[in-house]
Design an enzyme around this catalytic site. Structure first.
Site, mmCIF file in Angstrom:
data_model
loop_
_atom_site.group_PDB
_atom_site.id
_atom_site.type_symbol
_atom_site.label_atom_id
_atom_site.label_comp_id
_atom_site.label_asym_id
_atom_site.label_seq_id
_atom_site.Cartn_x
_atom_site.Cartn_y
_atom_site.Cartn_z
ATOM 1 N N GLY A 153 0.825 -1.197 0.000
ATOM 2 C CA GLY A 153 0.000 0.000 0.000
ATOM 3 C C GLY A 153 0.855 1.240 0.000
ATOM 4 N N VAL A 154 0.227 2.341 -0.328
ATOM 5 C CA VAL A 154 0.922 3.617 -0.324
ATOM 6 C C VAL A 154 0.139 4.566 0.551
ATOM 7 C CG1 VAL A 154 1.811 5.508 -1.708
ATOM 8 C CG2 VAL A 154 1.738 3.196 -2.648
ATOM 9 N N GLY A 155 0.799 5.106 1.516
ATOM 10 C CA GLY A 155 0.099 5.996 2.441
ATOM 11 C C GLY A 155 0.477 7.431 2.212
ATOM 12 N N GLY A 156 -0.088 8.292 2.991
ATOM 13 C CA GLY A 156 0.163 9.711 2.861
ATOM 14 C C GLY A 156 1.631 10.049 3.082
ATOM 15 N N PHE A 157 2.320 9.199 3.744
ATOM 16 C CA PHE A 157 3.672 9.529 4.153
ATOM 17 C C PHE A 157 4.714 8.688 3.421
ATOM 18 C CE2 PHE A 157 7.101 8.474 7.162
ATOM 19 C CZ PHE A 157 7.676 9.729 7.263
ATOM 20 N N GLY A 158 4.335 7.534 2.972
ATOM 21 C CA GLY A 158 5.289 6.673 2.280
ATOM 22 C C GLY A 158 4.645 5.337 1.966
ATOM 23 N N LYS A 159 5.472 4.414 1.499
ATOM 24 C CA LYS A 159 4.931 3.114 1.117
ATOM 25 C C LYS A 159 4.864 2.173 2.307
ATOM 26 C CE LYS A 159 6.309 3.379 -3.680
ATOM 27 N NZ LYS A 159 7.393 3.174 -4.650
ATOM 28 N N LYS A 177 5.959 0.678 7.357
ATOM 29 C CA LYS A 177 5.700 1.917 6.616
ATOM 30 C C LYS A 177 6.966 2.761 6.595
ATOM 31 C CE LYS A 177 2.882 5.554 7.810
ATOM 32 N NZ LYS A 177 1.572 6.143 8.030
ATOM 33 N N ASP A 189 -13.254 6.701 5.841
ATOM 34 C CA ASP A 189 -13.291 5.530 4.966
ATOM 35 C C ASP A 189 -13.703 4.301 5.767
ATOM 36 O OD1 ASP A 189 -13.172 4.236 2.590
ATOM 37 O OD2 ASP A 189 -10.992 4.156 2.463
#
Ligand SMILES: *[C@@H]1O[C@H](CO)[C@@H](O)[C@H](O)[C@H]1NC(C)=O
Ligand SMILES: *[C@@H]1O[C@H](CO)[C@@H](O)[C@H](O)[C@H]1NC(C)=O
Length: 878
Positions: A554-560, A575, A674
């Site tokens: 997954g990819v988050g707001g801050f990094g993968k 993360k 979500d």
């Protein structure tokens, strides 16, 4: 509770301070002054055996027996009424319940923290039972309140009053008759108390230092005295306490009672003393040595307060208010506790900022070893030497509370599980260091055991596991967890700990019950910003095949976010912040700061960090039972369908996580944005945790558009229609999505099925339509029909879900309301299951009964005064 504790037992494991986390320290010590009045979030007042609810003079309404039965686990129903009611007594003492076998009350706690537990006993004369012959014990999950208790003579009622720090959403109160005897109860109160009422630390008399971790003990109120004054009944106290007149003063010294009008008593502006600590009437009366007209002699005013019980320490709270001086700086006196100097030269004028008649109090911890022939001895007297004018000394109020002992008991050396702790139980002072050391050792051994268990378990995971559980959707933890915070060591290892520890009772953790769950958290809090695990960069590099793109989940707001597998097979969600981005360290700090505020049993948690090589990596817990959706549909032969009770418990967990985000996490609350069944993850015990919650605060005005569109992507079918219209996301948008989740759980079908006939495509619309037509049976999961669902529980649940789906946000309940309804629905289901077990033949009849009871409760509750606190949801939209 107030998050300010900094000390406590320490043990040499799992704390490796990370410099970058230090800004967080500042966050953890903000303490807000307590307000002047208090509305308890939880208020359960039950008048046992009473046919009708009862309103007391203090305005509080106690529920009748029929309104209380859903809290009780027993099927027997023995009600007694006094054959000769005493009119001078409270009506609570006219009826009682008898328990001939072990019976448990279970209360849903909406706000964890300090709670009053008050048990009322009055062995009134009765034709069928000799109540004064009853011998029984009363336990909570963690503490023994009464052991082999009996209320001997029917002369006056016995009130047993406790303050218990509840750290579980369910509070259990178990009545256990001894041998062939029985238990009885006239009334019970379980009511939230302000957390500021009891500090986490206080001065210790014998050790001349601070005693900390007070919040790890259960307290029993032993005495509460309005010195120099009359009874202050519960109606004159904001927290419904009774203050009794002084009966502990030791003759024969010539003591003078003084009193002023309560209105002249002032509380300090900084909020350090409020009417919650003690009402004005307490401070408005006192005992003094002299009144101003008589020249003083030198003597001690002495009180001796029976304490009893070896192995306990006591919290002694002394209330002072200078209502005798004509001018400032004329009153100085010494305070002795158990013959030891507790306050030398107490100078109220300076402590109260130069004002007379200003309330002040001081707490002390008194070691049981120092008692004076079983009593707590208090003495006040002026200093002998410096004596410019009239020597005098005063005291306005006394409170004595017993602390639970090493056995987690307030009554004897036996713990809840029956184990004997008599040898070690001898006060805290001398044994504290040893206990801390043993505690540390136990922790180490247990941690090792946990690692071994995990190792074995992870190794057994089949390779196709990843496929089965659809990693991409749920191991993606964009903004999750909590770092630098108590109890976050590893949620998973904690559960293993609990499981692997030999114990007989749910929630008992085996290592000395006063160091149970909350103690554990405090212990971790005490290790400052310890990180559950400090990963080396090399370790994570290896775990993720050098951050191979193939491992990106997954990819988050801050990094993968990467799937990581450690050498020993343990899987993690890793993360990694992008070191080259401008966001850099500041952002990392911000995020951790944020995460540190989000800590909850029902939020997926952070288990470690790595900040080597300028890397900023967060490691999250792994949820072994995957997303809720996998357990609902499509039906998989490898996963057993969840029972209705399990589904309710999962919904309750998720609702609790959301409720925390909305109300407990930050000043303005946090919107998840979500909510869906793939973002509700289940741990190995099927405890539900919210994952992937966003960072957006519910600001008053507009929202960051890009943020919003990212969050809502792929969640069609859950979206709040009002959000479309008004482009404003509120916490009620989460409530809407949660309503969809509830129907999904009930019907086991996706929120959207485009292939279906038009009116069935959207689950929210279809379910509401069926509900209104009374055709829920058409759409509920057939598995539930098989495993059993109580009609009353279903009804409550569907009603709650429908309210969540109201068109306008304002018409939707809050998550707290939803939670209440879910808990209620669970109670109905549990009651029904109990009945079904008891009498298979009668199922049909009992269903009807429980429905009727539900209806009745609904109306009855609506008329009682405390219901606005307990059940706000019941009134909304009606
Ligand atoms: C309790 O409150 C009532 C009404 O405010 C007042 O008249 C009474 O004096 C109070 N009693 C005490 C003991 O403070
Ligand atoms: C009061 O009691 C304390 C402790 O018991 C003692 O040390 C002190 O001398 C007493 N003071 C007077 C005036 O008797």
């Amino acid at each position: 509770m107030a998050g300010g504790q900094t000390q406590g037992p320490r043990a040499p494991i799992f704390f490796l301070p990370i410099p970058l986390l230090f800004p967080l320290l500042a966050l953890s010590v903000t303490v807000s002054p307590s307000p002047a009045s208090f509305t308890p979030p939880d208020s359960y007042l039950l008048d046992c055996g009473a046919p009708k609810s009862v309103k007391l003079a203090d305005g509080r309404t106690f529920r009748s027996e029929p309104q209380s039965s859903s809290f009780l686990s027993t099927d027997e129903d023995i009600r007694l009424s006094s054959s000769s009611p005493t009119t001078s007594l409270s009506p609570l003492y006219e009826t009682a319940r008898v328990f001939s076998s072990t019976s448990t009350y279970s209360f849903f706690i909406s706000k964890l923290g300090l709670h009053w537990v008050r048990l009322h006993f009055f062995p009134f004369p009765s034709t069928s039972y000799n109540l004064s012959s009853a011998v029984f014990s009363v336990n909570t999950e963690d503490y023994v309140l009464l052991r082999d208790f009996s209320a001997p003579s029917p002369v006056s009622p016995v009130l047993k009053e406790y303050l218990i720090n509840v750290d579980n959403e369910r509070f259990y109160l178990t009545f256990e008759p001894k041998d062939a005897s029985f238990a009885f109860l006239n009334a019970v109160e379980v009511v939230s108390a302000p957390d500021t009422l009891i500090p986490t630390a206080a001065d210790s008399i014998s050790e001349r230092n601070q005693f900390s971790g007070l919040n790890n003990y259960a307290l029993q109120v032993m005495s509460r005295v309005n010195v120099g004054g009359p009874v202050i009944p519960s109606e004159n106290d904001t927290l419904a306490r009774n203050w009794l007149p002084d009966s502990f003063l030791k003759p024969p010294e010539p003591v003078v009672e003084v009193a002023v009008a309560p209105g002249s008593v002032k509380y300090p502006e900084d909020g350090s003393v409020t009417p919650l600590i003690a009402p004005r009437s307490v401070y408005a009366t006192a005992d003094s040595m002299t009144n101003a007209n008589v020249s003083g002699q030198m003597f001690n005013i002495t009180w001796e307060i029976p304490a009893g019980g070896a192995g306990h320490s006591y919290l002694v709270r002394l209330h002072f208010c200078d209502i005798v001086s004509k001018s400032l700086n004329t009153l100085y006196f010494n305070v002795f506790i158990n013959r030891m100097l507790a306050i030398p030269n107490l100078d109220l004028s300076s402590l109260t900022g130069g004002k007379l008649a200003m309330a002040y109090y001081k707490d002390f911890i008194v070691d049981g070893d120092t008692l004076v022939s079983g009593n707590i001895s208090l003495q006040i007297s002026p200093p002998v030497l410096n004596d410019p004018g009239q020597p005098n000394a005063i005291l306005n109020g006394i409170e004595v509370m017993k602390l639970s002992n090493n056995a987690g008991s307030l009554d004897g050396p036996y713990s809840v599980d029956g184990s004997y702790h008599g040898d070690e139980a001898s006060g805290l002072g001398k044994k504290k260091v040893a206990v801390a050391a043993v505690f540390g050792l136990v922790m180490c051994v247990a941690a090792l055991a946990v690692l071994v268990v995990m190792f074995m378990r992870w190794r057994r995971q089949p390779d196709d596991w990843k496929k089965r559980h659809n990693f991409s959707s749920w191991l993606l933890l964009r903004h999750v967890g909590h770092c630098g915070r108590p109890g976050f060591m590893t949620k998973w290892s904690w559960s293993y700990w609990k499981e692997s520890w030999p114990s007989t009772k749910k929630g008992q953790t085996g290592f000395g019950s006063q160091k149970s769950k909350s103690g554990y958290s405090t212990y971790l809090a005490s290790s400052g910003l310890g990180v559950g695990r400090f990963f080396t960069f090399a370790e994570l590099q290896q775990a993720t095949s050098n951050f191979d793109e193939k491992n990106v989940i997954g990819v988050g707001g801050f990094g993968k976010v990467y799937l990581g597998v450690l050498d020993d097979g343990v899987k993690l969600a890793v993360k990694r912040g992008n070191p080259s981005s401008d966001q850099g360290v500041n952002e990392f700090h911000t995020e951790i700061e944020m995460l540190s505020k989000l800590r909850h049993r029902h939020l997926v948690s952070l288990i470690g960090c790595c900040d080597e090589n300028k890397e900023m990596i967060l490691v999250y817990e792994f949820m072994s039972n995957g997303p809720l959706r996998d357990h609902l549909y499509p039906f998989s032969p490898t996963l057993a369908p969840l029972s209705w009770k399990q589904r309710l418990e999962i919904c309750i967990g998720a609702a609790r996580g959301l409720h925390y985000l909305h109300t407990g996490a930050a000043q303005q609350g946090i919107i998840h944005r979500d909510v869906k069944t793939t973002n509700i993850l289940l741990d190995e015990n099927f405890v539900a945790k919210m994952a992937d919650f966003g960072l957006s605060k519910a600001g008053p005005s507009s929202l960051d558009q890009t943020h919003v569109s990212t969050a809502v992507k792929g969640s069609f079918g859950y979206l709040d229609p009002e959000y479309f219209r008004r482009q404003q996301l509120t916490d009620k948008s989460d409530v809407y999505s949660f309503g969809v989740v509830m129907f999904e759980v009930l019907c086991a079908r996706p929120a959207i099925i485009p292939a279906l006939p038009r009116d069935q495509v959207n689950l929210a619309e279809w379910a509401m339509q069926c509900h209104r037509k009374g055709q829920m049976e058409k759409i509920i999961d057939p598995h539930l029909q098989v495993s059993g669902i109580a009609p009353a529980s279903l009804k409550k649940f569907a009603e709650a879900a429908e309210k969540c789906l109201a068109d306008a946000g304002v018409d939707r309940p809050t998550m707290g309301d939803v939670l209440w309804n879910l808990e209620y629905s669970l109670q109905l289901q549990e009651a029904w299951m109990g009945q079904a077990k008891e009498d298979e033949d009668n199922i049909q009849v009992r269903q009807l009964d429980s429905e009727r009871v539900a209806e009745k409760d609904f109306e009855d509750i609506g008329t009682t005064a405390d219901s606005s606190i307990v059940a706000p949801a019941l009134f909304r939209g009606r």
